[in-house]
Design a protein around this motif. Structure first.
Motif, short mmCIF file in Angstrom:
data_model
loop_
_atom_site.label_atom_id
_atom_site.label_comp_id
_atom_site.label_asym_id
_atom_site.label_seq_id
_atom_site.Cartn_x
_atom_site.Cartn_y
_atom_site.Cartn_z
N ILE A 86 23.26 13.69 8.59
CA ILE A 86 22.72 13.33 9.91
C ILE A 86 21.22 13.09 9.80
CG2 ILE A 86 22.26 14.19 12.24
CD1 ILE A 86 24.97 15.65 12.07
N GLY A 87 20.54 13.95 9.05
CA GLY A 87 19.10 13.79 8.88
C GLY A 87 18.74 12.48 8.20
N VAL A 88 19.49 12.12 7.15
CA VAL A 88 19.24 10.86 6.45
C VAL A 88 19.50 9.68 7.37
CG1 VAL A 88 20.05 9.37 4.58
CG2 VAL A 88 19.66 11.80 4.15
N GLY A 89 20.59 9.77 8.16
CA GLY A 89 20.89 8.69 9.11
C GLY A 89 19.79 8.52 10.14
N LEU A 90 19.31 9.64 10.70
CA LEU A 90 18.21 9.57 11.67
C LEU A 90 16.93 9.05 11.03
CD1 LEU A 90 18.74 12.95 13.60
CD2 LEU A 90 19.19 10.63 14.44
N ASN A 91 16.74 9.38 9.76
CA ASN A 91 15.55 8.91 9.06
C ASN A 91 15.52 7.39 8.97
OD1 ASN A 91 13.17 9.68 7.16
ND2 ASN A 91 14.37 8.22 5.96
N PHE A 92 16.68 6.79 8.70
CA PHE A 92 16.75 5.33 8.62
C PHE A 92 16.53 4.68 9.99
CE2 PHE A 92 19.09 5.96 4.56
CZ PHE A 92 18.29 5.13 3.78
N ILE A 93 16.96 5.36 11.05
CA ILE A 93 16.81 4.82 12.40
C ILE A 93 15.38 4.96 12.89
CG2 ILE A 93 17.52 5.07 14.81
CD1 ILE A 93 20.26 6.03 13.76
N VAL A 94 14.82 6.16 12.78
CA VAL A 94 13.49 6.45 13.32
C VAL A 94 12.38 6.03 12.36
CG1 VAL A 94 12.00 8.29 14.20
CG2 VAL A 94 14.46 8.36 14.63
N GLN A 95 12.67 6.12 11.06
CA GLN A 95 11.71 5.79 10.00
C GLN A 95 10.39 6.56 10.16
OE1 GLN A 95 11.32 1.50 9.87
NE2 GLN A 95 13.29 1.26 8.84
N PRO A 96 10.46 7.90 10.14
CA PRO A 96 9.25 8.71 10.27
C PRO A 96 8.46 8.69 8.97
CG PRO A 96 11.12 10.12 9.87
CD PRO A 96 11.67 8.73 10.00
N GLU A 97 7.23 9.16 9.07
CA GLU A 97 6.36 9.22 7.89
C GLU A 97 6.67 10.47 7.07
OE1 GLU A 97 1.58 9.25 6.74
OE2 GLU A 97 2.26 9.25 8.83
N TRP A 98 6.78 10.28 5.75
CA TRP A 98 7.04 11.41 4.86
C TRP A 98 5.70 11.92 4.33
CZ3 TRP A 98 11.82 13.29 2.44
CH2 TRP A 98 12.96 12.86 3.13
N THR A 99 5.12 12.86 5.05
CA THR A 99 3.86 13.45 4.65
C THR A 99 4.12 14.63 3.70
OG1 THR A 99 3.90 14.92 6.56
CG2 THR A 99 2.80 12.78 6.83
N PRO A 100 3.09 15.12 3.00
CA PRO A 100 3.28 16.26 2.10
C PRO A 100 3.84 17.50 2.79
CG PRO A 100 1.19 15.19 1.62
CD PRO A 100 1.73 14.53 2.86
N GLY A 101 3.58 17.64 4.10
CA GLY A 101 4.05 18.82 4.81
C GLY A 101 5.56 18.95 4.86
N VAL A 102 6.29 17.84 4.69
CA VAL A 102 7.75 17.91 4.79
C VAL A 102 8.36 18.72 3.65
CG1 VAL A 102 7.76 15.66 5.93
CG2 VAL A 102 8.25 15.80 3.49
N TRP A 103 7.62 18.89 2.55
CA TRP A 103 8.18 19.60 1.40
C TRP A 103 8.25 21.10 1.63
CZ3 TRP A 103 10.84 16.85 -1.83
CH2 TRP A 103 10.55 15.48 -1.92
N ILE A 104 7.69 21.57 2.76
CA ILE A 104 7.94 22.95 3.17
C ILE A 104 9.43 23.16 3.40
CG2 ILE A 104 7.54 24.62 5.02
CD1 ILE A 104 5.21 24.41 3.24
N GLY A 105 10.15 22.04 3.64
CA GLY A 105 11.60 22.12 3.81
C GLY A 105 12.30 22.75 2.62
N LEU A 106 11.72 22.66 1.43
CA LEU A 106 12.30 23.33 0.25
C LEU A 106 12.36 24.83 0.48
CD1 LEU A 106 10.53 21.41 -2.67
CD2 LEU A 106 12.98 21.43 -2.18
N PHE A 107 11.26 25.41 0.97
CA PHE A 107 11.23 26.85 1.24
C PHE A 107 12.15 27.20 2.40
CE2 PHE A 107 7.19 25.87 -0.81
CZ PHE A 107 7.13 26.85 -1.79
N MET A 108 12.18 26.34 3.42
CA MET A 108 13.07 26.58 4.54
C MET A 108 14.52 26.62 4.07
SD MET A 108 11.22 24.00 7.26
CE MET A 108 12.58 24.05 8.45
N GLY A 109 14.88 25.71 3.17
CA GLY A 109 16.24 25.67 2.64
C GLY A 109 16.59 26.92 1.85
N VAL A 110 15.65 27.38 1.01
CA VAL A 110 15.88 28.58 0.21
C VAL A 110 16.01 29.81 1.10
CG1 VAL A 110 14.86 30.15 -1.50
CG2 VAL A 110 14.75 27.67 -1.85
N PHE A 111 15.10 29.95 2.08
CA PHE A 111 15.15 31.11 2.98
C PHE A 111 16.41 31.08 3.83
CE2 PHE A 111 10.26 30.92 2.88
CZ PHE A 111 10.22 31.76 1.79
N SER A 112 16.78 29.91 4.32
CA SER A 112 17.98 29.79 5.15
C SER A 112 19.23 30.12 4.35
CB SER A 112 18.08 28.37 5.72
OG SER A 112 19.23 28.22 6.51
N PHE A 113 19.29 29.63 3.12
CA PHE A 113 20.42 29.95 2.23
C PHE A 113 20.50 31.45 1.99
CE2 PHE A 113 21.31 31.16 -2.19
CZ PHE A 113 22.65 30.85 -2.27
#
Length: 296
Positions: free
Chosen positions: A44-71
């Motif tokens: 869903i996130g990838v699909g929304l990314n193609f539709i909205v085409q947001p900017e991929w700034t360095p801050g998005v890589w915090i998602g790695l930590f979010m994924g590890v903590f959530s797991f």
């Protein structure tokens, strides 16, 4: 406006909790289910990314930590429910806002006003009362270590979410990274569990295998996980804007009230009755929400 986003996120996570509860009663592989939940979020996130085409700034890589903590939080929570007191794990899973408030003050200097602090304490008291079970005592704290890991990991997930916002990470790319990370980790866990079961089966003597239930198939579990995942990513899509606009600890506290939705589901559909602690907790939680609204 942050309260609206947080309230809607609470609804989504409450629905997720209901779907998890229903799924827990079915003969399916939990790691495979959670892999599919995170796969759904990734797609869903990838699909929304193609539709909205947001900017991929360095801050998005915090998602790695979010994924590890959530797991880690989800894995520890389910492990705690398997080996310990459900009431104890439920309490710990409902208290991440405490961790969030402390870390938010230490990291960003976010301090609550007296009114916000009072509302926060009322909501937390309500959550504790709702989660509390009369069969819990200090002499029966089995599974406490898993509850502590759950508490800290959920709190760190919220803090990492706020940090992503502060560093300018767009919501959709951040969630793509988060869900892809969790998806990989749950897939590894599923493979490890499957291989372990195969090894255990190979070591059993012929004729001594226990009766097995009719388990859900791989495809059925994946499809159901994809459906459950819609509620999960919907909540996260609302949660990050709430963190952007509101005070971190208060947003976390409001979202933690998703237990109310699960409780009403248990009352209406599972025919479970409210005890005194649950009734008092519901009243406290609603009073906290009203107080937040009045001071907001």
């Amino acid at each position: 406006m942050w309260l609206v986003y947080a309230g809607l996120a609470c609804l989504c996570f409450g629905l997720r909790g209901i779907l998890y509860q229903w799924s827990s009663q079915k003969p399916l592989d939990r790691n495979l289910l959670l892999f599919a939940v995170y796969l759904s979020g990734t797609l869903i996130g990838v699909g929304l990314n193609f539709i909205v085409q947001p900017e991929w700034t360095p801050g998005v890589w915090i998602g790695l930590f979010m994924g590890v903590f959530s797991f880690t939080a989800n894995a520890a929570m389910y492990k705690g429910f398997a080996v310990g007191k459900a009431s104890l794990i439920a309490i710990m899973a409902g208290l991440p806002p405490v961790v969030v408030v402390i870390l938010a003050y230490g990291l960003w200097g976010e301090a609550l006003t007296w009114g916000q602090g009072a509302a926060f304490l009322v909501i937390i008291c309500g959550i504790i009362l709702i989660r509390y079970s009369s069969d819990l005592s200090f002499s029966n704290l089995k599974g406490l270590q898993w509850g502590i890991i759950t508490l800290i990991s959920f709190g760190l997930t919220d803090v990492a979410s706020k940090q992503a916002v502060l560093w300018g990470g767009e919501t959709i790319p951040t969630l793509v990274i988060m869900y892809a990370t969790g998806m990989v980790l749950f897939f590894i866990s599923w493979l490890w569990g499957r291989n372990k079961r195969s090894s255990d089966e190979a070591q059993k003597e012929p004729g001594n295998s226990p009766d097995t239930k009719s388990n859900w198939s791989f495809s059925k579990t994946i499809l159901w996980g994809l459906v459950v995942g819609v509620s999960n990513i919907s909540g996260m899509l609302l949660l990050l804007p709430a963190f952007k606009l509101g005070v971190t600890g208060l947003v976390s506290a409001v979202v933690a009230m998703n237990v109310l939705i699960i409780l009403f589901y248990a009352r209406l559909f599972l025919k479970e009755k409210f005890n005194r602690q649950e009734t008092a907790g519901i009243i406290c939680a609603f009073c906290g929400m009203i107080l937040l609204r009045l001071i907001g």
